[in-house]
Design a protein around this motif. Structure first.
Motif, PDB file in Angstrom:
ATOM      1  N   TRP A 104       0.852  -1.195   0.000  1.00 17.53           N
ATOM      2  CA  TRP A 104       0.000   0.000   0.000  1.00 17.53           C
ATOM      3  C   TRP A 104       0.884   1.240   0.000  1.00 17.53           C
ATOM      4  O   TRP A 104       1.737   1.399   0.864  1.00 17.53           O
ATOM      5  CB  TRP A 104      -0.905  -0.006   1.239  1.00 17.53           C
ATOM      6  CG  TRP A 104      -2.154   0.784   1.025  1.00 17.53           C
ATOM      7  CD1 TRP A 104      -2.346   2.091   1.318  1.00 17.53           C
ATOM      8  CD2 TRP A 104      -3.378   0.320   0.470  1.00 17.53           C
ATOM      9  NE1 TRP A 104      -3.606   2.484   0.980  1.00 17.53           N
ATOM     10  CE2 TRP A 104      -4.269   1.410   0.462  1.00 17.53           C
ATOM     11  CE3 TRP A 104      -3.801  -0.907  -0.026  1.00 17.53           C
ATOM     12  CZ2 TRP A 104      -5.567   1.308  -0.016  1.00 17.53           C
ATOM     13  CZ3 TRP A 104      -5.102  -1.009  -0.496  1.00 17.53           C
ATOM     14  CH2 TRP A 104      -5.972   0.093  -0.488  1.00 17.53           C
ATOM     15  N   GLU A 105       0.709   2.103  -0.974  1.00 13.59           N
ATOM     16  CA  GLU A 105       1.457   3.352  -1.156  1.00 13.59           C
ATOM     17  C   GLU A 105       2.895   3.131  -1.627  1.00 13.59           C
ATOM     18  O   GLU A 105       3.715   4.043  -1.559  1.00 13.59           O
ATOM     19  CB  GLU A 105       1.424   4.223   0.106  1.00 13.59           C
ATOM     20  CG  GLU A 105       0.028   4.643   0.512  1.00 13.59           C
ATOM     21  CD  GLU A 105      -0.709   5.465  -0.543  1.00 13.59           C
ATOM     22  OE1 GLU A 105      -0.074   6.247  -1.268  1.00 13.59           O
ATOM     23  OE2 GLU A 105      -1.942   5.301  -0.650  1.00 13.59           O
ATOM     24  N   ARG A 106       3.210   1.938  -2.114  1.00 14.21           N
ATOM     25  CA  ARG A 106       4.536   1.663  -2.682  1.00 14.21           C
ATOM     26  C   ARG A 106       4.472   1.904  -4.192  1.00 14.21           C
ATOM     27  O   ARG A 106       3.485   1.546  -4.833  1.00 14.21           O
ATOM     28  CB  ARG A 106       4.909   0.206  -2.405  1.00 14.21           C
ATOM     29  CG  ARG A 106       6.259  -0.199  -2.989  1.00 14.21           C
ATOM     30  CD  ARG A 106       6.672  -1.581  -2.529  1.00 14.21           C
ATOM     31  NE  ARG A 106       5.867  -2.625  -3.156  1.00 14.21           N
ATOM     32  CZ  ARG A 106       5.672  -3.829  -2.611  1.00 14.21           C
ATOM     33  NH1 ARG A 106       6.180  -4.151  -1.442  1.00 14.21           N
ATOM     34  NH2 ARG A 106       4.946  -4.721  -3.244  1.00 14.21           N
ATOM     35  N   THR A 155       1.636   4.640  -8.045  1.00 18.49           N
ATOM     36  CA  THR A 155       1.797   4.110  -6.698  1.00 18.49           C
ATOM     37  C   THR A 155       0.605   3.218  -6.405  1.00 18.49           C
ATOM     38  O   THR A 155      -0.520   3.514  -6.811  1.00 18.49           O
ATOM     39  CB  THR A 155       1.869   5.278  -5.686  1.00 18.49           C
ATOM     40  OG1 THR A 155       3.021   6.061  -6.001  1.00 18.49           O
ATOM     41  CG2 THR A 155       1.983   4.792  -4.264  1.00 18.49           C
ATOM     42  N   ASP A 171      -2.213   2.361  -4.746  1.00 21.71           N
ATOM     43  CA  ASP A 171      -3.241   2.899  -3.872  1.00 21.71           C
ATOM     44  C   ASP A 171      -4.523   2.119  -4.153  1.00 21.71           C
ATOM     45  O   ASP A 171      -4.514   1.148  -4.911  1.00 21.71           O
ATOM     46  CB  ASP A 171      -3.426   4.406  -4.085  1.00 21.71           C
ATOM     47  CG  ASP A 171      -3.765   4.766  -5.532  1.00 21.71           C
ATOM     48  OD1 ASP A 171      -4.137   3.876  -6.333  1.00 21.71           O
ATOM     49  OD2 ASP A 171      -3.659   5.946  -5.872  1.00 21.71           O
ATOM     50  N   LYS A 183      -3.937  -3.511   2.894  1.00 20.67           N
ATOM     51  CA  LYS A 183      -3.648  -2.242   3.583  1.00 20.67           C
ATOM     52  C   LYS A 183      -3.037  -2.480   4.952  1.00 20.67           C
ATOM     53  O   LYS A 183      -2.312  -1.633   5.475  1.00 20.67           O
ATOM     54  CB  LYS A 183      -4.932  -1.418   3.688  1.00 20.67           C
ATOM     55  CG  LYS A 183      -4.699   0.022   4.005  1.00 20.67           C
ATOM     56  CD  LYS A 183      -5.980   0.816   3.865  1.00 20.67           C
ATOM     57  CE  LYS A 183      -5.710   2.291   3.955  1.00 20.67           C
ATOM     58  NZ  LYS A 183      -6.899   3.104   3.731  1.00 20.67           N
ATOM     59  N   GLN A 242       1.821  -3.657   6.696  1.00 21.58           N
ATOM     60  CA  GLN A 242       2.802  -2.573   6.825  1.00 21.58           C
ATOM     61  C   GLN A 242       3.885  -2.932   7.813  1.00 21.58           C
ATOM     62  O   GLN A 242       3.700  -3.446   8.818  1.00 21.58           O
ATOM     63  CB  GLN A 242       2.128  -1.290   7.271  1.00 21.58           C
ATOM     64  CG  GLN A 242       1.052  -0.819   6.319  1.00 21.58           C
ATOM     65  CD  GLN A 242       1.542  -0.456   4.933  1.00 21.58           C
ATOM     66  OE1 GLN A 242       2.603   0.121   4.761  1.00 21.58           O
ATOM     67  NE2 GLN A 242       0.793  -0.847   3.927  1.00 21.58           N
TER      68      GLN A 242
END
Length: 121
Positions: free
Chosen positions: A55-57, A77, A79, A118, A121
């Motif tokens: 997520w967000e990579r 990215t 998302d 999500k 992390q």
């Protein structure tokens, strides 16, 4: 390519509306379909790259993994919009991807999978 991308965005738009209702625990079950090729541990690549921190990579950015040229050059990215579009229909969303999985077709399962991803992390 724009036609394919647009169809992926339409798919993503449908999936995004359900994401708020996604259940990470159910998504963990859906991920079992992905686990043959993707690990959730940081730095552990299989046939596909690790999903830890997806997520967000930036797409195509896991060090040590050899991506297809389209993925390496995707320029976006990961998302909700891009993950939903790609996971619903990988080869339509990103023609030339090496991912052979046909996609998560059920909107609820896709929402659950997004909610699970999500949490990694």
């Amino acid at each position: 390519m724009k036609t394919f991308m647009l169809s992926g965005l339409v798919i993503a738009g449908l999936a995004c509306s359900a994401q708020a209702d996604g259940d990470p625990e159910e998504g963990k079950k859906v991920f079992k379909k992905c686990a043959a090729c993707h690990a959730i541990e940081e730095g552990k690549n299989k046939v596909g790259p690790s999903m830890f921190g997806v997520w967000e990579r930036p797409a195509g950015a896991v060090e040590g993994f050899k991506y297809s040229q389209p993925m390496a050059e995707a320029g976006y990215t990961w998302d909700e919009e891009h993950l939903a579009g790609f996971l619903a229909a990988p080869k339509k969303y990103l023609p030339g991807t090496k991912m052979t999985f046909p996609g998560v077709k059920k909107e609820e399962q896709l929402a659950d999978l997004l909610a699970y991803l999500k949490t990694l992390q």
